[in-house]
Design an enzyme around this catalytic site. Structure first.
Site, PDB file in Angstrom:
ATOM      1  N   ASP A   1     -46.298 -56.301 -55.693  1.00 42.83           N
ATOM      2  CA  ASP A   1     -45.471 -57.507 -55.789  1.00 42.83           C
ATOM      3  C   ASP A   1     -44.019 -57.194 -55.417  1.00 42.83           C
ATOM      4  O   ASP A   1     -43.354 -57.989 -54.739  1.00 42.83           O
ATOM      5  CB  ASP A   1     -45.513 -58.093 -57.196  1.00 42.83           C
ATOM      6  CG  ASP A   1     -46.912 -58.483 -57.636  1.00 42.83           C
ATOM      7  OD1 ASP A   1     -47.747 -58.808 -56.768  1.00 42.83           O
ATOM      8  OD2 ASP A   1     -47.169 -58.464 -58.853  1.00 42.83           O
TER       9      ASP A   1
ATOM     10  N   ASP B   1     -51.116 -55.665 -63.371  1.00 42.77           N
ATOM     11  CA  ASP B   1     -49.655 -55.745 -63.469  1.00 42.77           C
ATOM     12  C   ASP B   1     -49.197 -54.872 -64.625  1.00 42.77           C
ATOM     13  O   ASP B   1     -49.937 -54.675 -65.602  1.00 42.77           O
ATOM     14  CB  ASP B   1     -49.215 -57.192 -63.699  1.00 42.77           C
ATOM     15  CG  ASP B   1     -49.428 -58.078 -62.477  1.00 42.77           C
ATOM     16  OD1 ASP B   1     -49.307 -57.569 -61.344  1.00 42.77           O
ATOM     17  OD2 ASP B   1     -49.701 -59.275 -62.660  1.00 42.77           O
TER      18      ASP B   1
END
Length: 172
Positions: free
Chosen positions: A152, A133
């Protein structure tokens, strides 16, 4: 005697197989952009390093062994296999739905984005044991939204389009 020329580029709608290929291509683009962005961040940043972009957004390198919002991230490792299996099964089901409903544009946009994001995160889990991330939104350095990535984002956008498609379908 003049013969009538036929137009090889007719205005007929694309076949379901042609549209199916487009949806798979869209998923592939999501996967490619997701993986390129993660590789770039991984090579550019040290773990947890922050690069402020605006007063509310940083780039960073974070690892997530769980699911959304680090759900189950502190577990012993079984979650890696569970979330990988969920991503693979979801991708297989979505592939079937894309093939079956290839002409339903908004529905297939939603599914293709979700599948591309799911596969992007599955690749991370298989390759690294965690998801990479790097997008970090925050409010006055007090509250940081959980870091996330392009996969995401594609999943969230796909889910929003899916809801919109269902609302439109119910309205009819």
């Amino acid at each position: 005697m003049a013969t009538k020329k036929t137009n090889t580029f007719s205005s007929k709608p694309k076949s379901s197989n042609g549209l199916f290929g487009i949806w798979l291509g869209l998923s592939a683009i999501v996967i490619l952009l997701d993986q390129i962005s993660k590789i770039t961040i991984e090579r550019t940043f040290q773990f947890a390093e922050l690069y402020p972009v605006t007063s509310f957004f940083n780039l960073t390198l974070a690892y997530n062994k769980g699911a959304a919002f680090s759900f189950l991230a502190s577990e012993s490792g079984w979650q890696r296999y569970m979330f990988t299996a969920i991503g693979v099964v979801a991708s297989l089901v979505i592939t079937y739905l894309l093939k079956k409903h290839a002409a339903q544009k908004l529905f297939c946009w939603a599914l293709a984005l979700i599948m591309g994001g799911a596969i992007g995160n599955v690749i991370d889990r298989v390759m690294y044991g965690h998801v990479i991330d790097f997008l970090d939104f925050h409010y006055k350095d007090m509250y940081h939204f959980a870091a996330f990535n392009l996969a995401d984002s594609a999943i969230c956008l796909g889910a929003a389009l899916f809801i919109l498609d269902e609302l439109r379908r119910v309205k009819k």
